[in-house]
Design a protein around this motif. Structure first.
Motif, PDB file in Angstrom:
ATOM      1  N   ALA B 133       0.851  -1.615   0.170  1.00 28.16           N
ATOM      2  CA  ALA B 133       0.331  -0.237  -0.106  1.00 28.16           C
ATOM      3  C   ALA B 133       0.917   1.444  -0.062  1.00 28.16           C
ATOM      4  N   GLY B 134       2.555   1.031  -0.269  1.00 28.32           N
ATOM      5  CA  GLY B 134       3.210   2.565  -0.613  1.00 28.32           C
ATOM      6  C   GLY B 134       3.601   2.631   0.772  1.00 28.32           C
ATOM      7  N   TYR B 138      -1.777   4.586   3.258  1.00 31.49           N
ATOM      8  CA  TYR B 138      -2.826   5.048   2.632  1.00 31.49           C
ATOM      9  C   TYR B 138      -4.531   4.082   3.126  1.00 31.49           C
ATOM     10  N   ALA B 139      -4.717   4.735   3.858  1.00 30.99           N
ATOM     11  CA  ALA B 139      -5.960   3.793   4.196  1.00 30.99           C
ATOM     12  C   ALA B 139      -6.786   4.622   3.377  1.00 30.99           C
ATOM     13  N   PRO B 140      -8.233   4.276   2.696  1.00 28.26           N
ATOM     14  CA  PRO B 140      -8.258   2.781   2.644  1.00 28.26           C
ATOM     15  C   PRO B 140      -7.799   1.751   2.171  1.00 28.26           C
ATOM     16  N   LEU B 141      -6.960   2.181   1.378  1.00 26.15           N
ATOM     17  CA  LEU B 141      -6.693   0.287   0.691  1.00 26.15           C
ATOM     18  C   LEU B 141      -5.179  -0.275   1.370  1.00 26.15           C
ATOM     19  N   ALA B 237     -10.704   8.536   6.889  1.00 30.76           N
ATOM     20  CA  ALA B 237      -9.406   7.875   5.702  1.00 30.76           C
ATOM     21  C   ALA B 237      -8.230   9.227   6.349  1.00 30.76           C
ATOM     22  N   GLU B 241      -4.057  10.037   7.419  1.00 36.26           N
ATOM     23  CA  GLU B 241      -2.891  11.106   6.237  1.00 36.26           C
ATOM     24  C   GLU B 241      -2.394  12.101   7.603  1.00 36.26           C
TER      25      GLU B 241
END
Lengths: 206, 630, 347
Positions: B133-134, B138-141, B237, B241
């Motif tokens: 996810a990087g 980051y949410a939601p991913l 979300a 961040e």
């Protein structure tokens, strides 16, 4: 330099700062509490961001919170802060026995606080306010639970320290430990004051 | 005074597992950080191979996302941070005239927890897939809804464990620098590298707890059904961040400040000149550290925070250019009028200055929010942060390693190979990343697995890949240099560069276990240089020669890290479906996790109950060493 | 008349040079350096201002560094000790104040622009309102005031303010049309982001997803088709026209069962996944397979071929896409692709 130079002689007025190791420990611990402040600050921010996300049909803080219980918990914890001050004062006047008594009272009060919190949480779960119910419930249990875990850790820690005092007596090695545990206890008290205000009082207002 | 404590002094592997000596811990940090640097570099090369031509399928799309996530995470947390800690451990106590760090035991905990976290993170490759996810996750991913496997669990728990190590390391250095300075070493006499280590540690202290909370929240969401970042249950979300960047932006300064410190030392030494504007350098460092906490939302200009927030964070970000500019010109004017010797260390330092300026000015460009709407998440950003992190930090670390290598290992690195390393790495770096500015401006988003043909991206991407391989060559030359010089005798002088200015050059290379036979008396900034200019060969001692108290080695830090490692795995696999067997009993009841935590807590208990009396190094042993007069 | 020609002739090499320079800045339909509308223009203006200032700064540093490195390098055997300068207040003030002035020069237009670009056109009756919803890995475009929904290709009138409200149906994405406007993230949970832009002239512009959203993040492209106002009105009307199902009964049944349970075509089907109305006149299939009669690259082909490639194995085209490999015979795929390729809109 050596940690033993004072064992047999009388203890200096502030035994926690008598050695470089002691001074390092006290300073390091203050810095650690700085980190803890950011930790709780972030938890508070997350809670504030999510506290209105109750979801449909789930109990809100307004419905859940029993201010009388939390007021008692607050009273107990604040008292324990006072007793820990007495313990440190006894340490500074080299009264080991009274120090131990005050420390024991402190952890008993801490246990009382934890007991109230466990009962409180159990009631909430019965009312449908579980950890995964809503964003509000998750952030509530995380914030208050983190504090509770800190109290539990403090109780265990001070308990171990009391045992050490019995075995080793008060000296320039044990004194910084007691002192640092005292600061820690005040810190979790201060955090609780904020929790009481931000979570419970503000939650009751809505 | 009689000292009856018989302390076992280990040798061989046990010595390394139990050491609490900051110099050895520094070497451990260097080896493991170097290893992870190679892993992260390999991942980078795979990324560049995938992108060397359009519509390439060298790696699958999901593998590519794993690679880019692990490349970023590994390079920042497992390569850059530990190598910084390696230099800090190896040098800071020597620069302030200290025999040790404030908490040698905690220092060892810091290393071993970092190492356990790093290993845990990389275990994911062999356990069904790395996080994808990087590095920003980051949410939601990264929530369980969209990231089903265990990949992100490894990210969350691996970083959590490594983060503990970093945090305690930061506290250790703060206390060391505040409490353990030699007599006369006032704050405004501290070498610049120590200053930057100090500010970096302070940033770690205030930034890492935010990450801890973010990771705990993400862990609760993933493992215990929490709703912090789960939009369907009221989670937010954007909150992730904020939390991530409140940590993440100071992290950037945590990384770059020590490089500033290294550059200040190296340029000053090899220009044979006092650092120009020392007090303004200190001021600029503090200011950068402070402003670093005020600008996190510039990573979120496109998140939709509204014009007021965007305007404020734009201006705040631009302000950082002022103290950074002060530093750049101070370095240039340190060289001005000096007598500059181009050793490899200084080549890296001198190469750093213009390179970092290029990364810095794109930072100011990115700070202009409306323009950032175009730059954001494009290859322009990729170019920018590689210019500051590779062109800044990594060049700085190379410089520091070449410079302090003799002090750490007692051997000089080969200068010929060193220069080859510099030129290949430096040219490769600019080749790789300069063109990426244009790729971004031409419309290529970052984190793309591939790109379509005919968009005009082909040539620049190919150039970039060629550059990456050149950087790889530079790294291999560096490794060769280490291997070749390790066969040479350990014959580095106390002050092998002959122009040393600070205290670490007054003691033997490598430094003895106790660092200073006698604590030196510091009489001014650039303490050793001051003595040299007065015709003296060494420092005035601040104390008579006597036996030196040392902390005992201990295996507990290592065991504590293993406990956390086990607990991490236990938590991760707590929700798995294992049927009815013994495995299900162990994992589903969190018994493994509890066992791991119990190991760690029991070690803490042992540490609290059994006092460490340490041992003493007696005078005859000290006088037996070279370079010390009785 | 002649005079003008002469002037133009003289300018021609210069113009050619400019064109060459511009072509080095990427494609006109994709590059932020070749803005095609006022929003991108404004952003490009800010970029030019900052780049100019920064290039000057970089050059100053390069020149000083170059001079110092050459002038003050140590000669072999040089044992002299340079003067140990502590600092210089005048110089230090200069390099503190000048950057501050430069930052003010950059800061004022930045703040100005931040507020300018945040202008709200959602209530403006002259603006075209668009609701953008991002999905893994496609874009949904709804025209709430016109009652039209489409996917992957945003059709807009030239010279008109386009007011966008963007959100996501799943993970974060970012809505970016480099040559027309900077990007805006699409957030979940009712957190809607606004932006606006305008295209100066007709044409097709490339849009991209700029936030990592999963394996096919890189393939989540869309197109912005700018047409004149009359065409736009005709398009809106055409989107609402009823669409005939394939004449072949078997194919019609398969289409109904296998495709229209997720997709919509005109008045038929379900709006869960990309709307296929007029798919035959779109620029690409799945954002990746470019429709063209003169294929040049591996990912190009006629609409019909591209549709076949896509339907046969969507995962091979776009890893992680939610479009399943539907249980169809080759003949059925051919027939459906042919039918879909024939769905063209007149506007």
């Amino acid at each position: 330099m050596s940690a033993h130079s004072h064992v047999d002689g009388q203890l200096p007025h502030e035994p926690e700062k008598a050695t470089l190791e002691g001074r390092n420990k006290v300073l390091g611990f203050w810095l650690f509490l700085g980190a803890e402040t950011v930790l709780f600050g972030t938890l508070f921010s997350a809670f504030l961001a999510l506290r209105h996300q109750v979801g449909d049909g789930n109990p809100s803080g307004q419905e859940l919170f029993e201010l009388s219980t939390t007021a008692w918990a607050t009273f107990i914890l604040l008292t324990s802060s006072l007793t820990s001050v007495f313990a440190i004062q006894s340490m500074h006047t080299n009264k080991v026995k009274s120090m131990i008594v005050w420390l024991i009272i402190t952890i008993l009060l801490g246990l009382g606080f934890l007991g109230l919190e466990i009962v409180e949480f159990a009631n909430y779960v019965d009312e449908g306010h579980k950890f995964s119910t809503s964003a509000f419930s998750t952030s509530f249990y995380t914030l208050v639970g983190f504090h509770g875990a800190h109290v539990l850790f403090g109780i265990l820690w001070i308990g171990i320290l009391i045992a050490q005092i019995f075995k080793k007596g008060l000296n320039v090695t044990t004194a910084p430990k007691i002192y640092v545990a005292g600061i820690y206890w005040h810190f979790i008290d201060v955090v609780w004051v904020f929790i009481f205000t931000v979570v419970y009082l503000m939650g009751k207002v809505g | 005074m009689a000292h009856a404590h018989a302390v076992k002094r280990y040798s061989g592997l046990m010595d390394w597992l139990t050491t609490v000596d900051h110099k050895k811990i520094g070497i451990l940090y260097l080896i493991s950080g170097g290893f992870f640097f190679l892993v992260g570099g390999l991942e980078a090369l795979l990324i560049r191979i995938q992108l060397w031509k359009p519509l390439n399928d060298f790696v699958a799309a999901h593998t590519y996302n794993e690679l880019l996530t692990m490349h970023g995470t590994t390079m920042i947390f497992l390569a850059a941070m530990p190598i910084i800690f390696a230099l800090m451990n190896a040098i800071v106590p020597l620069q302030i005239g200290a025999r040790d760090v404030a908490f040698p035991f905690v220092n060892a905990i810091g290393f071993w927890t970092f190492f356990a976290g790093g290993v845990l993170l990389n275990v994911s490759w062999f356990a069904g897939g790395a996080p994808d996810a990087g590095w920003t996750s980051y949410a939601p991913l990264a929530t369980p809804t969209f990231s089903g496997g265990h990949g992100v669990d490894y990210y969350v728990i691996g970083l959590q464990i490594a983060g503990i190590g970093t945090l305690v390391g930061g506290i250790n250095f703060l206390v060391t620098i505040i409490n353990m300075r030699a007599p006369g070493m006032s704050f405004m006499r501290m070498p610049m590298f120590t200053w930057t280590a100090f500010i970096t540690s302070a940033l770690i202290l205030f930034a890492f707890p935010a990450l801890t909370v973010g990771l705990v929240a993400m862990m609760f969401d993933r493992l215990f059904g929490g709703n912090f970042f789960e939009p369907t249950n009221g989670g937010n979300a954007v909150l992730w961040e904020h939390i991530f960047w409140i940590f993440g932006h100071p992290e950037v300064y945590i990384l770059i400040l020590p490089a500033f410190g290294v550059i200040s030392e190296v340029i000053s030494t090899f220009s044979r000149k006092r650092l120009f504007g020392y007090s303004s350098m200190v001021f600029a460092t503090v200011l950068i550290g402070f402003l670093g906490f005020m600008v996190w939302a510039h990573h979120m200009f496109t998140t939709g925070l509204g014009p007021v927030a965007n305007a404020l964070f734009s201006i705040a970000t631009m302000l950082i250019a002022v103290p950074t500019g002060i530093k750049i010109f101070n370095w240039l004017f340190t060289m001005w009028g000096g007598s500059i010797r181009f050793t490899t260390a200084n080549l890296f330092a001198v190469g750093f200055v213009p390179t970092f300026v290029m990364g810095g000015v794109t930072g100011v460009m990115l700070a202009a929010a409306p323009a950032d709407f175009q730059y954001h998440d494009s290859y322009f950003v990729v170019a920018h942060f590689h210019y500051v992190i590779v062109g800044g930090l990594i060049l700085g670390l190379f410089s520091g390693l070449y410079y302090w290598w003799p002090k750490m290992f007692g051997r000089m690195l080969n200068e010929g190979l060193g220069k080859l390393c510099f030129w290949t790495f430096f040219l490769g770096f600019h080749l790789t990343f300069f063109v990426q500015h244009f790729l971004g401006l031409m419309g290529m988003p970052r984190r793309v697995w591939t790109y379509l043909d005919g968009l005009g991206f082909n040539n620049l991407n190919m150039i970039s890949t060629v550059g990456a391989f050149l950087m790889g060559v530079g790294t291999i030359v560096f490794l060769l240099n280490i291997v070749i010089t390790s066969f040479k005798p350990r014959d580095a002088a106390n002050d092998p560069w002959e122009d040393g200015r600070t205290l670490e050059w007054t003691i033997p290379s490598p430094a003895p276990e106790y660092n200073f036979a006698q604590t030196p008396l510091v009489r001014g900034y650039d303490a050793f240089w001051k003595e040299k200019m007065e015709g003296k060969k060494e420092m005035l001692p601040a104390e008579p020669l006597g036996s030196i108290h040392m902390p005992s080695p201990s295996i507990l830090p290592f065991v504590m890290a293993i406990g956390l490692f086990i607990a991490g795995l236990g938590f991760m696999y707590g929700k798995g479906d294992y049927g009815d067997g013994f495995k299900a009993f162990l994992f589903n009841n969190h018994i493994v996790a509890i066992l791991g935590m119990a190991i760690t807590l029991f070690c803490m208990f042992l540490r609290s109950v059994y006092d460490d009396h340490g041992f003493h190094i007696e005078v005859d042993e000290i006088t037996g060493d070279k370079g010390v007069k009785a | 008349m002649m005079n003008r020609w002469h002037v133009l002739k003289r300018l021609l090499p210069l113009l050619a040079g400019m064109v060459l320079l511009l072509s080095a800045c990427g494609r006109a339909d994709l590059s932020t350096l070749r803005p095609q509308g006022p929003v991108a223009e404004e952003q490009f203006g800010l970029m030019k201002l900052t780049i100019t200032i920064m290039v000057v700064v970089v050059l100053i540093v390069f020149v000083i560094a170059g001079y110092v490195i050459i002038r003050y390098r140590r000669r072999p055997g040089d044992k002299s000790i340079p003067v140990q300068v502590e600092g210089n207040h005048k110089l230090e003030i200069i390099w503190t104040v000048i950057p501050i002035i430069l930052l003010i020069i950059v800061g004022i237009p930045t703040v100005n622009s931040v507020f300018g670009l945040a202008k709200d056109y959602t209530k403006d009756p002259n603006a075209v309102q668009i609701n953008v919803t991002a999905h893994q890995y496609w874009w949904e475009f709804e025209y709430p005031n016109l009652g039209v929904k489409t996917a992957q290709e945003l059709l807009i009138p030239e010279g008109t303010i386009i007011s966008v409200e963007a959100k996501t149906a799943d993970v974060l994405h970012s809505f970016w049309i480099p040559s027309l406007a900077g990007k805006v993230d699409t957030n979940p949970g009712g957190n809607v982001n606004r932006m606006y832009f305008k295209a100066d002239h007709t044409g097709v512009f490339l849009g991209k997803c700029a936030e990592l959203c999963g394996p096919s993040h890189s393939l989540m492209d869309f197109k912005v088709k700018v047409v004149d106002k009359a065409s736009f009105d005709r398009w809106v009307a055409a989107m609402k026209n009823p669409v005939a199902l394939p004449e072949d009964q078997e194919i019609a049944t398969v289409l109904n069962k296998q495709c229209l349970t997720c997709h919509a075509i005109g008045d038929k089907g379900v709006q869960l996944y990309p709307n296929l109305t007029g798919i035959g006149s779109r620029e690409s299939v799945g954002g990746k397979l470019i429709n063209t009669d003169q294929p040049e690259y591996a990912n190009e082909g006629s609409v019909e071929e591209n549709l076949k490639t896509w339907i046969k194995d969507p995962q091979a085209v776009k890893p992680g896409t939610l479009m399943p490999k539907v249980d169809l015979t080759d003949q059925q795929i051919d027939a459906i692709a042919k039918y879909l390729a024939g769905l063209k809109l007149d506007y």
